[in-house]
Design a protein around this motif. Structure first.
Motif, PDB file in Angstrom:
ATOM      1  N   GLN A 275     -44.138  64.357  -4.914  1.00  0.00           N
ATOM      2  CA  GLN A 275     -45.064  63.879  -5.934  1.00  0.00           C
ATOM      3  C   GLN A 275     -45.821  65.064  -6.541  1.00  0.00           C
ATOM      4  N   ASN A 276     -45.994  65.043  -7.826  1.00  0.00           N
ATOM      5  CA  ASN A 276     -46.677  66.097  -8.557  1.00  0.00           C
ATOM      6  C   ASN A 276     -48.135  65.673  -8.794  1.00  0.00           C
ATOM      7  N   VAL A 277     -49.058  66.294  -8.034  1.00  0.00           N
ATOM      8  CA  VAL A 277     -50.469  65.903  -8.094  1.00  0.00           C
ATOM      9  C   VAL A 277     -51.071  66.117  -9.487  1.00  0.00           C
ATOM     10  N   PRO A 278     -50.859  67.270 -10.153  1.00  0.00           N
ATOM     11  CA  PRO A 278     -51.427  67.415 -11.503  1.00  0.00           C
ATOM     12  C   PRO A 278     -50.948  66.332 -12.475  1.00  0.00           C
ATOM     13  N   ALA A 279     -49.676  65.948 -12.372  1.00  0.00           N
ATOM     14  CA  ALA A 279     -49.159  64.883 -13.243  1.00  0.00           C
ATOM     15  C   ALA A 279     -49.836  63.552 -12.915  1.00  0.00           C
ATOM     16  N   MET A 280     -50.063  63.316 -11.640  1.00  0.00           N
ATOM     17  CA  MET A 280     -50.748  62.090 -11.229  1.00  0.00           C
ATOM     18  C   MET A 280     -52.177  62.059 -11.780  1.00  0.00           C
ATOM     19  N   LEU A 281     -52.848  63.209 -11.732  1.00  0.00           N
ATOM     20  CA  LEU A 281     -54.218  63.275 -12.242  1.00  0.00           C
ATOM     21  C   LEU A 281     -54.247  63.040 -13.750  1.00  0.00           C
ATOM     22  N   GLY A 282     -53.251  63.548 -14.451  1.00  0.00           N
ATOM     23  CA  GLY A 282     -53.153  63.304 -15.883  1.00  0.00           C
ATOM     24  C   GLY A 282     -52.970  61.824 -16.187  1.00  0.00           C
ATOM     25  N   ARG A 283     -52.113  61.166 -15.412  1.00  0.00           N
ATOM     26  CA  ARG A 283     -51.906  59.718 -15.602  1.00  0.00           C
ATOM     27  C   ARG A 283     -53.186  58.951 -15.292  1.00  0.00           C
TER      28      ARG A 283
END
Length: 189
Positions: free
Chosen positions: A1-9
């Motif tokens: 899982q990509n944490v920065p991408a999750m934070l963006g979502r």
């Protein structure tokens, strides 16, 4: 899982400004926290979602946890202060603690627009209208979003109204119009 991408979502969901958006953002932030438990930014996001969902006690706990991990976290200080100042029971000690947290946050980052707007709110109730004007102008200058700028407009309008509003003084009217023009209002004449 990509944490920065999750934070963006999560951030995108949060800024939908709907209950479903806050719930989805909260779910994503919690998922990201399991992957990166030491990140205070994720905990701030969780606290903001909880606050918007009306879960004040849980939001306050989230911000307290942020400050236990990073005592000088400006966002955590401001958000916890907001929770304390806007409690339903209006506990005087909690409000005083909130004001103390705001002062600490201001010493750390006087350009934080959310902080400046909240400090303007507090100063308005103490009748410090000059301070309100300075803080709202600073909040506007550093505002990251139209919503924050709108809150600064609201604070300055309250301040003008409390000082006598449109009392016929040419200088007062000119000052208001100049502020609106500087703020970029399309309807300023």
């Amino acid at each position: 899982q990509n944490v920065p991408a999750m934070l963006g979502r999560a951030c995108t969901q949060f800024h939908r400004n709907t209950e479903d958006g806050y719930k989805e953002a909260l779910r994503i932030y919690r998922q990201a926290l399991r992957l990166h438990p030491g990140c205070v930014g994720i905990r701030n996001g969780i606290g903001m979602c909880l606050h918007r969902l009306g879960r004040s006690t849980r939001a306050r706990q989230a911000f307290e946890r942020v400050l236990s991990l990073e005592p000088d976290n400006v966002v955590g200080l401001v958000c916890l202060a907001n929770c304390l100042i806007n409690q339903k029971d209006k506990d005087v000690a909690a409000v005083q603690k909130g004001i103390t947290l705001l002062k600490k946050a201001y010493r750390l980052d006087p350009t934080n627009s959310m902080l400046c707007n909240l400090l303007a709110f507090v100063n308005f109730y103490h009748g410090n209208y000059k301070t309100v004007e300075v803080l709202t102008r600073r909040a506007f200058d550093f505002a990251p979003s139209p919503r924050t700028r709108a809150e600064a407009y609201y604070q300055i309008a309250r301040c003008y109204h409390a000082r006598g509003g449109n009392n016929g003084k040419e200088q007062d009217q000119t000052q208001k119009q100049n502020f609106i023009k500087e703020a970029g209002c399309l309807y300023a004449k």
